[in-house]
Design a protein around this motif. Sequence first.
Motif, PDB file in Angstrom:
ATOM      1  N   PHE A  49      -3.312  -7.967   3.164  1.00 30.35           N
ATOM      2  CA  PHE A  49      -3.122  -6.536   3.424  1.00 30.35           C
ATOM      3  C   PHE A  49      -3.070  -6.255   4.922  1.00 30.35           C
ATOM      4  CE2 PHE A  49      -5.266  -2.508   4.468  1.00 30.35           C
ATOM      5  CZ  PHE A  49      -4.349  -1.613   3.936  1.00 30.35           C
ATOM      6  N   PHE A  56       2.308  -1.500   3.030  1.00 27.16           N
ATOM      7  CA  PHE A  56       1.558  -1.136   1.822  1.00 27.16           C
ATOM      8  C   PHE A  56       1.241   0.358   1.792  1.00 27.16           C
ATOM      9  CE2 PHE A  56       0.449  -5.721   2.117  1.00 27.16           C
ATOM     10  CZ  PHE A  56       0.962  -6.115   0.892  1.00 27.16           C
ATOM     11  N   SER A  60       2.494   2.882  -1.095  1.00 21.83           N
ATOM     12  CA  SER A  60       1.455   3.679  -1.774  1.00 21.83           C
ATOM     13  C   SER A  60       1.771   5.168  -1.681  1.00 21.83           C
ATOM     14  CB  SER A  60       0.081   3.402  -1.163  1.00 21.83           C
ATOM     15  OG  SER A  60      -0.277   2.052  -1.298  1.00 21.83           O
ATOM     16  N   CYS A 225      -1.187  -4.971  -4.186  1.00 26.54           N
ATOM     17  CA  CYS A 225      -0.623  -3.774  -4.833  1.00 26.54           C
ATOM     18  C   CYS A 225      -1.480  -3.308  -6.003  1.00 26.54           C
ATOM     19  CB  CYS A 225       0.802  -4.065  -5.315  1.00 26.54           C
ATOM     20  SG  CYS A 225       1.988  -4.365  -3.996  1.00 26.54           S
ATOM     21  N   LEU A 228      -4.565  -1.596  -4.643  1.00 23.53           N
ATOM     22  CA  LEU A 228      -4.199  -0.276  -4.119  1.00 23.53           C
ATOM     23  C   LEU A 228      -3.956   0.709  -5.258  1.00 23.53           C
ATOM     24  CD1 LEU A 228      -1.839  -1.250  -1.169  1.00 23.53           C
ATOM     25  CD2 LEU A 228      -4.110  -0.220  -1.008  1.00 23.53           C
TER      26      LEU A 228
END
Length: 262
Positions: A49, A56, A60, A225, A228
């Motif tokens: 990350f 990311f 998101s 992912c 998240l």
Amino acid sequence: MSRTTAHLKEAGTILLVIAGAMLTWEVLVHAFSLKPIILPAPSRIWTEFLQTPAYFFKESAQTLVTTMAGFVAAVVLGLALAIGIVHSKFLERTVYTLLVALNSVPKVALAPLFVIWMGTGIEPKIAIAVLLAIFSIVIDGVLGLRSVDPDMLHLARISRASKLSVLLKIRLPNALPSIFAGLKVAISFALVGAIVGEFVAGSGGLGFAILMAQGQFDTLRVFVCLILLGLLGTGLFYVIEVLERLALPWHVSQRGHVGAGH
């Protein structure tokens, strides 16, 4: 114990549980010498990350926008349908039955149709999110609007209160606990709908990022992912819960929640 102290204690407990789960995960991965392509350790996921956080966050944010657009549309349409169903036998026999039938159809099977009808932009993703989220709002909305003390409705009729006054001053306040219960379920389903839409017709978002990582056998990125998504779904759920506590401090569920801290 004050309400604020109880909430802080609850948040602390949640963080401890998450930290314990992450530590257990890390230990088990190293203890069994699991390969990263099978199950990466949390430390390696965190490192992945940190390599591209902007990417990311961007994906998101796109998923969040789709989720919230679908959720808001589902709330508006779902509450309107719930009110209509409660006041109309015709809508109850037609729309309500149609919703039940539609809810039994796997939404993944309907997703390609939305792509054909609406293209590959954000519209089909929002439509899928609405389709998944709306059922719980309608069901809980109808339940809450109907769960009114008959004596109170009888008193309103004797007082010659209009249907609008009965709706706004009696039915809706009485239905709020059920409506919020439906909203908590709906926000999770809206997120699922957004991901399904990104799987089928995505060009961005966490769902699309998972597909791309899966095609490259990039397990680390898939796990980033997924985590998240878990954080996003949990955060949205607790936003609804906070709104419920602010709107319904008088309800027995909230009094019991605070009282449990004693």
